[in-house]
Design an enzyme around this catalytic site. Structure first.
Site, short mmCIF file in Angstrom:
data_model
loop_
_atom_site.label_atom_id
_atom_site.label_comp_id
_atom_site.label_asym_id
_atom_site.label_seq_id
_atom_site.Cartn_x
_atom_site.Cartn_y
_atom_site.Cartn_z
CE1 TYR A 21 7.70 31.27 18.81
CE2 TYR A 21 8.18 28.92 18.69
CZ TYR A 21 7.77 30.02 19.41
OH TYR A 21 7.42 29.87 20.72
CE LYS B 218 8.72 28.22 23.66
NZ LYS B 218 8.48 28.30 25.12
#
Length: 270
Positions: free
Chosen positions: A150, A157
């Site tokens: 990620y 995020k």
């Protein structure tokens, strides 16, 4: 219909499998008026889906201030105000994912942060004058831990979660609620960009107490609609997990229940 009369702006509808599409469909079923946004090569897809839903589509590239201004003016002209927004926008260039954390160039990192994090605040700031008492919802993926592959999207995020808290503080005096939903992994177009997506599926398969269907965005769409509704008037600054319970579990969920003799021992202790 618990969203009757609500005027909602939904970004990021590029597939019938997306959370944004599920939220828009469910909101319309519950009596809301919905406008979608799209841009670039995906705009035609959004327009086709908008036709299916009976929703107008606006062109909106969140990295272009003039696009945001034009969208605000159109919503003000069309409805005079707005009751809710779904920020379903995230993007990172390929070299900022799948092991590129230490090698990605700033230009690509900046793109990820601009699209995935800053745009949340930019939309909220622009539309806030139209939506006193409204609800802004963003889509998150648990940023409290590292998810292999990620990389810079995970950092984006984490920034989104912080921005959510600051927006809740800044917009609260106007009665505007600002919340994120941290979904479990779903097989969307965005997921296809992450080569290690299978790792997420394995974790959810092993750990979700309620189970998890990566093909079904409906549970997340329902949570978005709940936050748009008037039923959660004192909830803001939150990250609400709709992930089958994985965020609460540190290890693998046992596949079988305890043996009968163990159940007897547990009952005796209780």
């Amino acid at each position: 219909m618990f969203l009757h009369g609500k005027r909602l702006l939904v970004t990021g509808v590029v597939s019938t499998k997306s959370i944004a599409y599920a939220a828009a469909r469910l909101a319309i079923e519950q009596g809301a008026q919905v406008t979608l946004t799209g841009f670039g090569r995906g705009l035609r897809i959004t327009q086709r889906l908008g036709d299916d839903l009976g929703a107008e589509v606006l062109e909106l590239d969140v990295t272009q201030p003039d696009h945001i201004t034009a969208a605000v003016l159109r919503i003000e002209e069309k409805w005079g105000g707005l009751d809710g927004i779904l920020h379903s926008i995230a993007y990172a260039p390929g070299d900022a994912l799948d092991g590129g954390f230490l090698t990605a160039e700033w230009e690509h990192v900046a793109t990820a942060l601009h699209v995935s994090t800053y745009s949340y605040a930019a939309l909220a700031r622009a539309f806030a004058p139209l939506m006193p008492g409204g609800s802004i919802v963003g889509l998150d993926f648990d940023a409290s831990v590292v998810w292999p592959g990620y990389d810079w999207m995970g950092v984006a995020k984490a920034g989104l979660e912080s921005a959510n808290r600051y927006l809740a503080h800044a917009l609260g005096p106007q009665g505007i609620r600002v919340n994120l939903i941290a979904s479990g992994p779903l097989r969307t177009i965005a997921a296809n960009a992450i080569k290690s997506f299978g790792v997420f599926e394995t974790v959810w398969r092993e750990r979700a107490p309620l189970g998890w269907d990566e093909e079904d965005a409906t549970p997340v769409g329902r949570a978005v609609c709940a936050l748009w509704s008037d039923w959660l008037p004192a909830v803001t600054g939150e990250v609400i997990h709709v992930d089958g319970g994985v965020h609460a579990v540190g290890g693998t969920v046992p596949a079988a229940a305890a043996a009968p003799e163990q159940q007897h021992e547990i009952a005796a202790v209780r």
